[in-house]
Design an enzyme around this catalytic site. Structure first.
Site, PDB file in Angstrom:
ATOM      1  CE  LYS A 228      -3.311   2.574   3.001  1.00 48.45           C
ATOM      2  NZ  LYS A 228      -4.246   2.488   4.122  1.00 48.45           N
ATOM      3  CG  ASP A 233      -5.585   7.905   4.570  1.00 48.34           C
ATOM      4  OD1 ASP A 233      -6.496   8.582   3.928  1.00 48.34           O
ATOM      5  OD2 ASP A 233      -5.817   6.914   5.207  1.00 48.34           O
ATOM      6  CE  LYS A 240      -6.858   8.570   7.999  1.00 49.70           C
ATOM      7  NZ  LYS A 240      -7.327   7.337   8.746  1.00 49.70           N
ATOM      8  CG  ASP A 251      -2.112   5.185   4.966  1.00 49.04           C
ATOM      9  OD1 ASP A 251      -1.805   4.097   5.594  1.00 49.04           O
ATOM     10  OD2 ASP A 251      -3.168   5.769   4.452  1.00 49.04           O
ATOM     11  CG  ASP A 310      -9.896   7.385   6.404  1.00 45.87           C
ATOM     12  OD1 ASP A 310      -8.909   7.288   5.796  1.00 45.87           O
ATOM     13  OD2 ASP A 310      -9.920   7.618   7.792  1.00 45.87           O
ATOM     14  CD  GLU A 312      -6.792   5.243   2.087  1.00 47.81           C
ATOM     15  OE1 GLU A 312      -7.777   5.501   3.158  1.00 47.81           O
ATOM     16  OE2 GLU A 312      -5.541   4.799   2.800  1.00 47.81           O
ATOM     17  NE  ARG A 314     -10.830  -1.461   3.427  1.00 45.91           N
ATOM     18  CZ  ARG A 314     -11.388  -1.607   4.788  1.00 45.91           C
ATOM     19  NH1 ARG A 314     -12.514  -2.327   4.927  1.00 45.91           N
ATOM     20  NH2 ARG A 314     -10.871  -0.962   5.829  1.00 45.91           N
TER      21      ARG A 314
END
Ligand code: BES
Ligand code: ZN
Ligand code: ZN
Length: 462
Positions: A228, A233, A240, A251, A310, A312, A314
Site C-alpha cells: 500500500k 491519507d 480524518k 500510510d 477513508d 482507501e 483496500r
C-alpha cells in the site's frame, strides 16, 4: 548503515564482553580484583540491555561489559551504538561462540545506530562494532540496509515523499539491482485498466500511479509483493480529525516494506522471479475527489461501493492484487497500513497476519519467531464475508459498525486473489510511537525480516 560497522578494521577496537546474568560470575573469575571491585561497585549484574565501561589503570577505556539475554535478543545491544563513547568495539564474550546469535546482536546494534538525518544533521556518529568471526555479514548488511531504507522512506514527510518520489525510490532500487521498472501514471491508469487506483488518487496534485518492478529469471518461481503506497491519507472527503491525520505520512509503509524485502532478496540473489507492485497515491480532497457512496470499478471487474473514502487502501490494493495474480505467482505477500482496527486488536508492535493457506501461515509465524520479527495470525473468518456485501455494488469498503475491522478489510482483499494462490496479507503499523533500544521513534520495518527469511529459506539463494 556501514558507519556502525567496522568489519575489517580490528586494530584499536576495545573489547565488548557480552555476558548473561548466568555467565557473569565465571567471566569475573578470570578478571583482576580491580575489575571485580569495579563491577561490584557499579552493581552490574549482567541484566539484558545494561552495560558498564571498564576503566584501565591510566584512566582510559579498557573495554565494555554488556548484558545479553538467553537466547540472545536482537535488541540486547540496540542501545549501545549511540550511547557508548565513539570508537570501535570488538564483540566477544558469550556472543563469540554462536555466529548466528552474534549476527542477530550485530544487526540490533546497527539498527540502534539509525537516525533520520535528512533534515536535521545534528547528533553524534555511532560507535562501530567489529563482529566476531563467522557472522553472515552479507545477510546482516542486507537486512540493515533494507531496514534503514524502510525507515527513511516512512520518515520522509509527504511534501517530499509523494507518489512521484515514492516511485522514484522504487526506480532507484530497480536500477541498483538491474531490475526492470515500469509505471503507469495519471489518466493512463484508466487506459491500462487500473480504475480503482485512479479513483483514489485523482484528486491529488501529484498524480496517482502504479509501479511495477520485475527482477530475476522468469523461468524461476514468481513471488509477488504488493504494498500500500498511500503517501498521505487525509481520509478524503470523509476527512480524518487532526489527531488521526498527524501520522499519515506513514500510510505508504506497506510500499516501503515490500521495497525493503525486494532489497534483501535481490542483494542476496534469491532463487526466484520477483514482481513488486505498488499503487502510489495521495488520498486528497479536491473538486474531483471520490465521494462517499460513489461506485468504483476495478481491474478484476468487481464494483466497489465507497461507504467511506477513508477506507482507501483496500480500494487501490484491489487493482494491484489483481495485477499480481496475472503473473501466476507461486505466492503473493501484501503489506499495508490498512486499519486502525488491527492496532486496536494487537497494538502497534505486532503486525496482523492473514493467510488463505494454513501451511504457509504456520511457516511464516515460525520464520518470524526464528528471526525475532513476530507476527500474530487473525482469521479470514468466512462468517463475516456477508459484512462486505454491497447494497448497490458488489462489495462495500467500510462495513457498518466497524466490528472486526481488520478482518473485514482482509476479506475485502481476499476477493481479489485467486483462492488457489497462497496469499499473505500483513496489516502493519510501520511506526514506533516512542523510542526503545534499537528502535527509534518513527518509521519501522515490522514483519519484513520474517517474510524475507521465509522466501530465502523456501526458494534458496545464490
Ligand atoms: N491508513 C488508515 C489506517 C490506519 C490508521 C493505520 C491509523 C494505522 C493507524 C486507513 O486508510 C483507514 O483510514 N482505515 C479506516 C477504515 C475505516 C474507515 C473502515 C480505519 O481503520 O479507521
Ligand atoms: Zn484511510
Ligand atoms: Zn490509509
Amino acid at each position: 548503515m556501514k558507519d556502525a560497522l567496522s568489519a575489517d578494521d580490528t586494530s584499536g577496537a576495545r573489547p565488548l564482553y557480552a555476558v548473561t546474568e548466568e555467565t557473569l560470575g565465571s567471566w569475573l573469575d578470570g578478571m583482576s580484583s580491580e575489575v571485580r571491585a569495579w563491577v561490584q561497585a557499579n552493581d552490574f549484574k549482567g541484566k539484558p540491555g545494561s552495560s558498564l565501561i571498564l576503566p584501565s589503570a591510566d584512566g582510559a577505556i579498557a573495554g565494555v561489559l554488556c548484558g545479553i539475554s538467553t537466547p540472545a535478543d536482537i535488541w540486547d545491544l540496540g542501545g549501545l551504538a549511540l550511547s557508548l563513547p565513539d570508537g570501535s568495539y570488538l564483540l566477544g564474550g558469550v556472543a563469540a561462540d554462536d555466529p548466528k546469535a552474534a549476527g542477530t546482536l550485530v544487526l540490533g546494534w546497527i539498527l540502534g545506530a539509525y537516525k533520520f538525518r535528512t533534515y536535521k544533521k545534528d547528533g553524534r556518529k555511532p560507535a562501530r562494532l567489529v563482529p566476531p568471526k563467522g557472522v553472515d555479514l552479507a545477510l546482516v548488511e542486507a537486512l540493515a540496509e533494507a531496514t534503514y531504507m524502510v525507515r527513511d522512506l516512512i520518515n520522509t514527510p509527504a511534501n517530499d515523499m509523494g507518489p512521484t518520489a515514492l516511485a522514484e525510490a522504487a526506480k532507484e532500487l530497480a536500477a541498483r539491482f538491474g531490475a526492470d521498472y515500469a509505471e503507469v501514471v495519471g489518466e493512463r491508469l484508466l487506459e491500462e485498466n487500473y480504475p480503482a487506483v485512479h479513483a483514489v488518487g485523482r484528486a491529488a496534485a501529484d498524480a496517482p500511479r502504479i509501479v511495477e518492478l520485475t527482477w530475476g529469471d522468469s523461468s524461476k518461481p514468481t513471488v509477488a509483493l504488493v504494498g500500500k503506497g498511500v503517501c498521505f491519507d487525509t481520509g478524503g472527503l470523509d476527512i480524518k480529525p487532526a489527531s488521526g491525520m498527524k501520522l499519515m505520512k506513514k500510510d505508504m509503509g506497506g510500499a516501503a516494506h515490500v521495497l525493503g524485502i525486494a532489497h534483501v532478496l535481490m542483494a542476496l540473489k534469491a532463487d526466484i522471479h520477483l514482481k513488486v507492485l505498488i499503487p502510489a497515491v495521495e488520498n486528497s480532497i479536491s473538486g474531483n475527489a471520490m465521494r462517499p457512496m460513489d461506485i468504483v470499478s476495478t481491474r478484476a471487474g468487481l464494483t466497489i461501493e465507497v461507504a467511506n473514502t477513508d477506507a482507501e487502501g483496500r480500494i487501490i490494493l484491489s487493482d494491484a492484487l489483481a495485477r499480481a495474480g496475472e503473473a501466476s505467482p507461486e505466492m503473493i505477500f501484501d503489506f499495508a497500513t490498512l486499519t486502525g482496527a488491527a492496532r486496536v486488536a494487537l497494538g502497534t508492535e505486532l503486525p496482523a497476519l492473514f493467510c488463505n493457506n494454513d501451511a504457509l501461515a504456520d511457516a511464516l509465524l515460525a520464520s518470524g519467531t526464528a528471526v525475532q520479527d513476530p507476527l500474530w495470525r487473525l482469521p479470514l473468518w468466512p462468517g463475516y464475508r456477508k459484512m462486505i456485501e454491497g447494497s448497490t455494488a458488489d462489495i462495500n469498503n467500510a462495513p457498518e459498525g466497524g466490528y472486526a475491522g481488520a478482518i473485514t478489510a482482509a476479506l475485502f482483499l481476499e476477493k481479489f486473489v485467486d483462492a488457489k494462490t497462497p496469499w499473505v496479507h500483513i496489516d502493519v503499523m510501520a511506526y514506533n510511537r516512542s523510542s526503545q533500544a534499537g528502535r527509534p521513534e518513527g518509521g519501522e520495518a515490522m514483519g519484513m525480516r520474517a517474510v524475507a527469511n521465509l522466501i530465502l529459506e523456501r526458494f534458496g539463494k545464490g
